[in-house]
Design a protein around this motif. Structure first.
Motif, PDB file in Angstrom:
ATOM      1  N   LEU A 195       0.829  -1.202   0.000  1.00 50.81           N
ATOM      2  CA  LEU A 195       0.000   0.000   0.000  1.00 50.81           C
ATOM      3  C   LEU A 195       0.866   1.256   0.000  1.00 50.81           C
ATOM      4  CD1 LEU A 195      -2.826   1.364   0.302  1.00 50.81           C
ATOM      5  CD2 LEU A 195      -2.417   1.318   2.773  1.00 50.81           C
ATOM      6  N   ALA A 196       1.905   1.270   0.848  1.00 44.63           N
ATOM      7  CA  ALA A 196       2.795   2.436   0.931  1.00 44.63           C
ATOM      8  C   ALA A 196       3.517   2.667  -0.395  1.00 44.63           C
ATOM      9  CB  ALA A 196       3.802   2.232   2.057  1.00 44.63           C
ATOM     10  N   TRP A 197       3.811   1.583  -1.112  1.00 44.58           N
ATOM     11  CA  TRP A 197       4.500   1.701  -2.392  1.00 44.58           C
ATOM     12  C   TRP A 197       3.559   2.202  -3.489  1.00 44.58           C
ATOM     13  CZ3 TRP A 197       4.437  -1.860  -6.837  1.00 44.58           C
ATOM     14  CH2 TRP A 197       5.392  -1.518  -7.812  1.00 44.58           C
ATOM     15  N   LEU A 198       2.319   1.690  -3.478  1.00 42.45           N
ATOM     16  CA  LEU A 198       1.359   2.084  -4.503  1.00 42.45           C
ATOM     17  C   LEU A 198       0.787   3.474  -4.264  1.00 42.45           C
ATOM     18  CD1 LEU A 198      -0.613  -1.261  -4.954  1.00 42.45           C
ATOM     19  CD2 LEU A 198       1.065  -0.262  -6.519  1.00 42.45           C
ATOM     20  N   ARG A 199       0.603   3.845  -2.980  1.00 40.88           N
ATOM     21  CA  ARG A 199       0.011   5.148  -2.641  1.00 40.88           C
ATOM     22  C   ARG A 199       0.921   5.901  -1.678  1.00 40.88           C
ATOM     23  NH1 ARG A 199      -5.586   5.353  -3.315  1.00 40.88           N
ATOM     24  NH2 ARG A 199      -5.353   7.519  -2.690  1.00 40.88           N
ATOM     25  N   PRO A 200       2.092   6.367  -2.145  1.00 39.39           N
ATOM     26  CA  PRO A 200       3.051   7.031  -1.250  1.00 39.39           C
ATOM     27  C   PRO A 200       2.509   8.321  -0.638  1.00 39.39           C
ATOM     28  CG  PRO A 200       3.674   7.327  -3.554  1.00 39.39           C
ATOM     29  CD  PRO A 200       2.574   6.320  -3.531  1.00 39.39           C
ATOM     30  N   GLU A 201       1.459   8.882  -1.249  1.00 40.72           N
ATOM     31  CA  GLU A 201       0.909  10.131  -0.716  1.00 40.72           C
ATOM     32  C   GLU A 201       0.152   9.916   0.590  1.00 40.72           C
ATOM     33  OE1 GLU A 201      -2.237   8.366  -3.418  1.00 40.72           O
ATOM     34  OE2 GLU A 201      -0.051   8.596  -3.402  1.00 40.72           O
ATOM     35  N   ILE A 202      -0.147   8.664   0.931  1.00 42.92           N
ATOM     36  CA  ILE A 202      -0.908   8.390   2.140  1.00 42.92           C
ATOM     37  C   ILE A 202      -0.132   8.763   3.392  1.00 42.92           C
ATOM     38  CG2 ILE A 202      -1.894   6.525   3.553  1.00 42.92           C
ATOM     39  CD1 ILE A 202      -2.756   5.160   1.029  1.00 42.92           C
ATOM     40  N   GLY A 203       1.161   8.475   3.406  1.00 43.77           N
ATOM     41  CA  GLY A 203       1.937   8.800   4.603  1.00 43.77           C
ATOM     42  C   GLY A 203       3.283   8.105   4.606  1.00 43.77           C
ATOM     43  N   VAL A 204       3.982   8.240   5.733  1.00 50.42           N
ATOM     44  CA  VAL A 204       5.296   7.630   5.889  1.00 50.42           C
ATOM     45  C   VAL A 204       5.154   6.104   5.871  1.00 50.42           C
ATOM     46  CG1 VAL A 204       7.340   7.490   7.358  1.00 50.42           C
ATOM     47  CG2 VAL A 204       6.004   9.604   7.279  1.00 50.42           C
ATOM     48  N   PRO A 205       5.942   5.414   5.041  1.00 50.26           N
ATOM     49  CA  PRO A 205       5.771   3.962   4.894  1.00 50.26           C
ATOM     50  C   PRO A 205       5.820   3.179   6.202  1.00 50.26           C
ATOM     51  CG  PRO A 205       7.168   4.786   3.142  1.00 50.26           C
ATOM     52  CD  PRO A 205       6.931   5.938   4.075  1.00 50.26           C
ATOM     53  N   TYR A 206       6.785   3.483   7.075  1.00 51.40           N
ATOM     54  CA  TYR A 206       6.898   2.666   8.284  1.00 51.40           C
ATOM     55  C   TYR A 206       5.720   2.898   9.216  1.00 51.40           C
ATOM     56  CZ  TYR A 206       8.482   6.496  11.351  1.00 51.40           C
ATOM     57  OH  TYR A 206       8.565   7.638  12.115  1.00 51.40           O
ATOM     58  N   LEU A 207       5.130   4.104   9.196  1.00 50.69           N
ATOM     59  CA  LEU A 207       3.940   4.349  10.004  1.00 50.69           C
ATOM     60  C   LEU A 207       2.736   3.576   9.473  1.00 50.69           C
ATOM     61  CD1 LEU A 207       4.172   8.191  10.761  1.00 50.69           C
ATOM     62  CD2 LEU A 207       4.661   6.266  12.295  1.00 50.69           C
ATOM     63  N   ILE A 208       2.633   3.484   8.157  1.00 53.87           N
ATOM     64  CA  ILE A 208       1.555   2.701   7.555  1.00 53.87           C
ATOM     65  C   ILE A 208       1.684   1.234   7.955  1.00 53.87           C
ATOM     66  CG2 ILE A 208       0.596   1.869   5.368  1.00 53.87           C
ATOM     67  CD1 ILE A 208       1.358   4.538   4.129  1.00 53.87           C
ATOM     68  N   VAL A 209       2.907   0.715   7.900  1.00 57.88           N
ATOM     69  CA  VAL A 209       3.142  -0.682   8.265  1.00 57.88           C
ATOM     70  C   VAL A 209       2.838  -0.908   9.742  1.00 57.88           C
ATOM     71  CG1 VAL A 209       4.897  -2.477   8.488  1.00 57.88           C
ATOM     72  CG2 VAL A 209       4.812  -1.079   6.419  1.00 57.88           C
ATOM     73  N   LEU A 210       3.249   0.018  10.603  1.00 51.05           N
ATOM     74  CA  LEU A 210       2.973  -0.108  12.040  1.00 51.05           C
ATOM     75  C   LEU A 210       1.472  -0.100  12.308  1.00 51.05           C
ATOM     76  CD1 LEU A 210       5.714   2.146  13.702  1.00 51.05           C
ATOM     77  CD2 LEU A 210       5.536  -0.342  13.782  1.00 51.05           C
ATOM     78  N   PHE A 211       0.752   0.759  11.602  1.00 46.09           N
ATOM     79  CA  PHE A 211      -0.697   0.816  11.759  1.00 46.09           C
ATOM     80  C   PHE A 211      -1.329  -0.505  11.332  1.00 46.09           C
ATOM     81  CE2 PHE A 211      -4.980   1.950  10.268  1.00 46.09           C
ATOM     82  CZ  PHE A 211      -5.477   2.521  11.432  1.00 46.09           C
TER      83      PHE A 211
END
Length: 273
Positions: A195-211
């Motif tokens: 998700l972080a790779w496809l939609r980088p505008e969502i937020g910081v990748p590691y925060l997305i993964v932690l969530f």
């Protein structure tokens, strides 16, 4: 069993995805309401309700709870407090599961279990609807929340079948293993990274993964909570409406926990919108 499980998923997934993407929020609210009322009918087994009067009262209470939640959500700022309260309840449930000992932990009575059913099902319905109508991306947010539970459940199922050795919570659910949990966490980590790779505008990748990992843990709590209730009631599945999966609650146990917590996190990040 595995073939039935996969076949049922292949039939249901396109219907769910199409409904979330193309139906309006009011129509989806009605459909989800019907599904969760089916879940409420299954919950009556957990509460061991007896007689038509008790069962009808419970179903009416769940229905009135949904109506009340809908009205409450029309009040600005109320959604934040509703889902905060629901998230806090799931925190308490998590602590109860961690400390659970059958010989020491008291078994709640019919009234308490009925009240728990209302407190689980109503906020879950409200969260699903709130997610869908949150913004233009609401349907995608709802699908993402759902997909987290699907990925976690599938990762746990297949990793547990392949490598499962060490029991996770034998007093609650003997079939679940730590290796299954690792599979769920690995799957959700990859899903969050994608998700972080496809939609980088969502937020910081590691925060997305932690969530996503937090959602995975909450998903597990919802699963274990239902397993505990089934064990106390002496039943294997909540129902048999879904071949290979059991009942409605067997399929939605994780989502009922994830949806309100996910929605609260969204509101928290969005400033309590």
């Amino acid at each position: 069993m595995l073939f039935q499980r996969i076949l049922t998923a292949l039939v249901l997934l396109p219907l769910v995805i199409s409904g979330v993407l193309y139906l309006s929020t009011p129509v989806l609210a009605f459909l989800f309401g019907g599904i969760l009322l089916l879940g409420a009918a299954e919950w009556m087994k957990f509460a061991m309700l007896e007689g038509a009067g008790e069962k009808a009262l419970f179903l009416v209470s769940v229905l009135l709870g949904m109506v009340g939640a809908y009205l409450l959500l029309q009040v600005p700022g109320s959604a934040y407090w509703l889902f905060l309260a629901s998230s806090f309840m799931w925190l308490l449930i998590t602590l109860a599961i961690v400390r659970y000992q059958p010989e020491r932990s008291p078994v709640p009575g019919r009234f308490t279990k009925s009240l728990l059913g209302i407190l689980v099902l109503v906020p879950a319905w409200a969260a699903l609807i709130s997610l869908h109508g949150y913004s233009e991306d609401g349907p995608l947010l709802l699908l993402f929340a759902m997909s987290l539970t699907w990925v976690a459940d599938s990762g746990a199922y297949f990793a547990g079948r392949q490598w499962g050795r060490v029991k996770l919570a034998p007093l609650i659910s003997p079939g679940k293993t730590r290796e299954g949990v690792y599979g769920a966490l690995a799957g959700v980590t990859l899903w969050g990274g994608l998700l972080a790779w496809l939609r980088p505008e969502i937020g910081v990748p590691y925060l997305i993964v932690l969530f996503c990992l937090l959602a995975c843990v909450i998903s597990l709590v919802g699963d274990l909570f239902e397993s505990m209730l089934k064990r106390q009631a002496g039943i294997k599945d909540s129902g048999n409406i879904l071949p290979g999966h059991g009942g409605v609650l067997d399929r939605l146990d994780s989502l009922t926990a994830v949806a309100p917590v996910f929605m609260f996190g969204l509101l928290l990040l969005g400033g309590g919108r």
